[in-house]
Scaffold this motif. Structure first.
Motif, PDB file in Angstrom:
ATOM      1  N   PHE A  38       0.785  -1.157  -0.107  1.00  0.00           N
ATOM      2  CA  PHE A  38       0.030  -0.188  -0.063  1.00  0.00           C
ATOM      3  C   PHE A  38       0.938   1.136   0.075  1.00  0.00           C
ATOM      4  O   PHE A  38       1.902   1.176   0.682  1.00  0.00           O
ATOM      5  CB  PHE A  38      -0.874  -0.018   1.265  1.00  0.00           C
ATOM      6  CG  PHE A  38      -1.807   1.333   1.390  1.00  0.00           C
ATOM      7  CD1 PHE A  38      -2.995   1.432   0.818  1.00  0.00           C
ATOM      8  CD2 PHE A  38      -1.283   2.444   2.289  1.00  0.00           C
ATOM      9  CE1 PHE A  38      -3.780   2.535   1.175  1.00  0.00           C
ATOM     10  CE2 PHE A  38      -1.807   3.480   2.123  1.00  0.00           C
ATOM     11  CZ  PHE A  38      -3.115   3.855   1.906  1.00  0.00           C
ATOM     12  N   VAL A  39       0.628   2.335  -0.777  1.00  0.00           N
ATOM     13  CA  VAL A  39       1.337   3.415  -0.788  1.00  0.00           C
ATOM     14  C   VAL A  39       0.165   4.840  -0.823  1.00  0.00           C
ATOM     15  O   VAL A  39      -0.586   4.828  -1.678  1.00  0.00           O
ATOM     16  CB  VAL A  39       2.239   3.444  -2.041  1.00  0.00           C
ATOM     17  CG1 VAL A  39       3.001   5.088  -1.964  1.00  0.00           C
ATOM     18  CG2 VAL A  39       3.179   2.339  -2.126  1.00  0.00           C
ATOM     19  N   GLY A  40       0.465   5.559   0.025  1.00  0.00           N
ATOM     20  CA  GLY A  40      -0.472   6.787   0.286  1.00  0.00           C
ATOM     21  C   GLY A  40      -0.420   7.081   1.491  1.00  0.00           C
ATOM     22  O   GLY A  40       0.244   6.652   2.597  1.00  0.00           O
ATOM     23  N   ILE A  99       3.623  -4.150   3.269  1.00  0.00           N
ATOM     24  CA  ILE A  99       4.130  -3.128   3.399  1.00  0.00           C
ATOM     25  C   ILE A  99       3.179  -1.764   3.305  1.00  0.00           C
ATOM     26  O   ILE A  99       2.700  -1.945   2.105  1.00  0.00           O
ATOM     27  CB  ILE A  99       5.616  -2.835   2.609  1.00  0.00           C
ATOM     28  CG1 ILE A  99       6.556  -3.858   3.077  1.00  0.00           C
ATOM     29  CG2 ILE A  99       5.998  -1.585   2.844  1.00  0.00           C
ATOM     30  CD1 ILE A  99       7.908  -4.132   2.302  1.00  0.00           C
ATOM     31  N   LEU A 100       3.162  -0.958   4.281  1.00  0.00           N
ATOM     32  CA  LEU A 100       2.446   0.192   3.924  1.00  0.00           C
ATOM     33  C   LEU A 100       3.389   1.431   4.098  1.00  0.00           C
ATOM     34  O   LEU A 100       4.245   1.812   4.867  1.00  0.00           O
ATOM     35  CB  LEU A 100       1.336   0.637   5.172  1.00  0.00           C
ATOM     36  CG  LEU A 100       0.134  -0.267   4.918  1.00  0.00           C
ATOM     37  CD1 LEU A 100       0.491  -1.740   5.099  1.00  0.00           C
ATOM     38  CD2 LEU A 100      -0.866   0.275   6.099  1.00  0.00           C
ATOM     39  N   ILE A 101       3.500   2.083   2.803  1.00  0.00           N
ATOM     40  CA  ILE A 101       4.402   3.384   2.863  1.00  0.00           C
ATOM     41  C   ILE A 101       3.418   4.706   2.726  1.00  0.00           C
ATOM     42  O   ILE A 101       2.502   4.741   1.852  1.00  0.00           O
ATOM     43  CB  ILE A 101       5.152   3.374   1.398  1.00  0.00           C
ATOM     44  CG1 ILE A 101       5.977   1.953   1.538  1.00  0.00           C
ATOM     45  CG2 ILE A 101       6.022   4.440   1.086  1.00  0.00           C
ATOM     46  CD1 ILE A 101       6.861   1.833  -0.162  1.00  0.00           C
ATOM     47  N   GLY A 102       4.026   5.374   3.570  1.00  0.00           N
ATOM     48  CA  GLY A 102       3.351   6.883   3.734  1.00  0.00           C
ATOM     49  C   GLY A 102       3.406   7.222   5.168  1.00  0.00           C
ATOM     50  O   GLY A 102       3.589   6.602   6.137  1.00  0.00           O
ATOM     51  N   TYR A 150       9.734  -1.013  -4.353  1.00  0.00           N
ATOM     52  CA  TYR A 150       9.048  -1.737  -3.676  1.00  0.00           C
ATOM     53  C   TYR A 150       7.762  -2.143  -4.452  1.00  0.00           C
ATOM     54  O   TYR A 150       7.163  -3.036  -4.414  1.00  0.00           O
ATOM     55  CB  TYR A 150       8.585  -0.632  -2.786  1.00  0.00           C
ATOM     56  CG  TYR A 150       9.028  -0.586  -1.223  1.00  0.00           C
ATOM     57  CD1 TYR A 150       8.877  -1.504  -0.314  1.00  0.00           C
ATOM     58  CD2 TYR A 150      10.063   0.436  -1.105  1.00  0.00           C
ATOM     59  CE1 TYR A 150       9.602  -1.502   0.833  1.00  0.00           C
ATOM     60  CE2 TYR A 150      10.741   0.611   0.035  1.00  0.00           C
ATOM     61  CZ  TYR A 150      10.579  -0.268   1.084  1.00  0.00           C
ATOM     62  OH  TYR A 150      11.443  -0.178   2.043  1.00  0.00           O
ATOM     63  N   TYR A 151       7.441  -1.266  -5.630  1.00  0.00           N
ATOM     64  CA  TYR A 151       6.367  -1.621  -6.524  1.00  0.00           C
ATOM     65  C   TYR A 151       7.015  -3.037  -7.244  1.00  0.00           C
ATOM     66  O   TYR A 151       6.228  -4.229  -7.479  1.00  0.00           O
ATOM     67  CB  TYR A 151       6.185  -0.801  -7.519  1.00  0.00           C
ATOM     68  CG  TYR A 151       5.049   0.236  -6.910  1.00  0.00           C
ATOM     69  CD1 TYR A 151       3.878   0.219  -6.852  1.00  0.00           C
ATOM     70  CD2 TYR A 151       5.913   1.602  -6.912  1.00  0.00           C
ATOM     71  CE1 TYR A 151       3.085   1.371  -6.196  1.00  0.00           C
ATOM     72  CE2 TYR A 151       5.031   2.613  -6.501  1.00  0.00           C
ATOM     73  CZ  TYR A 151       3.783   2.427  -6.338  1.00  0.00           C
ATOM     74  OH  TYR A 151       2.809   3.395  -5.854  1.00  0.00           O
ATOM     75  N   PHE A 174      -5.189  -1.377  -2.662  1.00  0.00           N
ATOM     76  CA  PHE A 174      -5.523  -0.147  -2.357  1.00  0.00           C
ATOM     77  C   PHE A 174      -6.975  -0.155  -2.332  1.00  0.00           C
ATOM     78  O   PHE A 174      -7.457   0.255  -3.592  1.00  0.00           O
ATOM     79  CB  PHE A 174      -4.853   0.798  -3.537  1.00  0.00           C
ATOM     80  CG  PHE A 174      -4.762   2.086  -3.381  1.00  0.00           C
ATOM     81  CD1 PHE A 174      -4.008   2.778  -2.426  1.00  0.00           C
ATOM     82  CD2 PHE A 174      -5.840   2.965  -4.019  1.00  0.00           C
ATOM     83  CE1 PHE A 174      -3.859   4.183  -2.163  1.00  0.00           C
ATOM     84  CE2 PHE A 174      -5.577   4.332  -3.806  1.00  0.00           C
ATOM     85  CZ  PHE A 174      -4.673   4.863  -2.783  1.00  0.00           C
ATOM     86  N   PRO A 175      -7.476  -0.344  -1.319  1.00  0.00           N
ATOM     87  CA  PRO A 175      -9.135  -0.179  -1.124  1.00  0.00           C
ATOM     88  C   PRO A 175      -9.768   1.144  -0.920  1.00  0.00           C
ATOM     89  O   PRO A 175     -10.912   1.213  -0.705  1.00  0.00           O
ATOM     90  CB  PRO A 175      -9.366  -0.912   0.068  1.00  0.00           C
ATOM     91  CG  PRO A 175      -8.065  -0.529   1.119  1.00  0.00           C
ATOM     92  CD  PRO A 175      -7.094  -0.533   0.070  1.00  0.00           C
TER      93      PRO A 175
END
Length: 389
Positions: free
Chosen positions: A209-211, A239-242, A278-279, A287-288
């Motif tokens: 997840f990125v955001g 992994i959650l980036i942001g 990462y991608y 990404f919901p």
């Protein structure tokens, strides 16, 4: 051509609109003329762009860090500096203080102003005030801003419908977002880089997840889905980036759901090559969000052949065909978890969907900005024709 890009966010504040403005400015400056970005000041931050960034007086936006509340008319010297720039056209990417400043400059200079509607502002106001009445009043004022500009753009048809639902009745042009990512020639090197950083095995499943880490992004559903998968015996990492104002809430929820060994919060990542890695390592971009209008992160994922799982009928789902260039799920943690389970059970199909995502969804910013400038020229020509009548 000299273009003024006016927006309330810009690095080091990172969101989709800030990234859009930065790429507009970069490619206009590189290929089409001169660009200036006008945005609120950020304490102790020094801009280092290839185009000029002009900042004006601001205060912290208490209910939405790290954003700033720009107050341009308390910064007379900067206003005078902006007024002296021989702009051909103004493009506002926000209806608030900086957009209003752009409208003021455009009307004073008698030049066209374009404004892009990027965000579900009603959701923002409702989250901040918890009041339907205040949110409706705020949206009415926002629509009044868009009624005053010469041309209104949105990033896709779904977002145009959002603006119309707010009461806007004039014509709307569609101008999509892009990405600055260039597909890597050596994706395996990128994968190995993330494996090393996080001690991952090459075949270990990774969700990304990125955001912004805020409740509007539907991260709670994501974490609950991970909990369901864990309880079913699936082995994976996420992994959650942001960063964002609700980061502590979601870290506490991660702990409460006993996901500490599975979910990794990295914080903000400004290094674009590292983010690309990462991608490249992720098996699925989860990404919901129901809040985003046209998530640039989906463009980034598609550039690297990383397929996305989004919520059906959301604005960002507009171009996704389930099972072909991405995946769709209902807005329910159990259904979302079941969809993930189905997706990862067929790795060859997952790879094919990623390849189709790159073919059909990936749009480089250079080509998008070429279309932007072409439209600017048409607007300027229309203005000249109107003057000559």
């Amino acid at each position: 051509m000299i273009v003024g890009l006016f927006n309330d966010s810009f690095p080091p504040v990172i969101d989709g609109v800030a990234i859009t403005v930065k790429n507009y400015a970069y490619w206009i400056n590189k290929k089409h003329g001169l660009s200036y970005v006008i945005t609120p000041a950020y304490p102790k931050y020094k801009d280092n762009e290839e185009f000029e960034v002009i900042r004006y007086f601001s205060l912290p936006l208490i209910f939405r860090p790290p954003y700033r509340l720009g107050i341009p008319f308390l910064d007379i010297n900067t206003i005078k500096k902006i007024e002296k720039i021989p702009f051909d056209i103004i493009h506002a990417h926000s209806p608030f203080s900086t957009g209003l400043l752009g409208l003021y400059i455009a009307r004073k200079k008698k030049i066209p102003i374009v404004a892009t509607f990027h965000t579900k502002y009603y959701d923002d106001f409702k989250s901040a005030t918890k009041s339907d009445l205040i949110s409706k009043i705020a949206v009415k004022l926002i629509v009044e801003f868009y009624n005053q500009v010469d041309e209104v753009w949105t990033v896709n048809h779904s977002t145009a419908e959002t603006l119309r639902s707010y009461g806007f009745k004039k014509d709307i042009k569609i101008m999509p977002n892009g990405t600055d990512f260039i597909p890597p020639e050596n994706p395996q090197e990128y994968r190995e880089k993330i494996n090393k950083i996080h001690n991952l095995k090459e075949d270990e499943i990774l969700f990304l997840f990125v955001g912004q880490i805020i409740k509007q992004k539907n991260i709670e559903l994501l974490l609950k889905s991970f909990k369901i998968l864990k309880d079913r015996g699936y082995h994976f990492k996420a992994i959650l980036i942001g960063t964002g104002k609700d980061e502590k809430y979601f870290k506490d929820l991660t702990h409460k759901l006993n996901l500490d060994e599975i979910v990794i919060f990295t914080g903000k990542i400004l290094d674009r090559e590292l983010l690309k890695a990462y991608y490249a390592r992720a098996d699925l971009f989860t990404f919901p969000s129901l809040y985003d209008t046209s998530a640039i992160v989906l463009q980034e994922a598609s550039a690297i052949k990383c397929p996305s799982l989004v919520i059906e009928n959301s604005n960002i789902a507009e171009e996704i065909i389930d099972g072909y260039n991405g995946f769709l799920s209902q807005n329910d943690p159990y259904i979302y978890a079941e969809k993930i389970s189905q997706i990862i059970s067929d790795r060859e199909r997952l790879k094919s969907v990623g390849e189709n995502a790159q073919k059909t969804l990936y749009k480089p910013w250079e080509k998008i900005v070429d279309k932007v400038v072409e439209r600017y020229k048409k607007i300027l020509n229309l203005q000249k024709e109107h003057i000559n009548l």
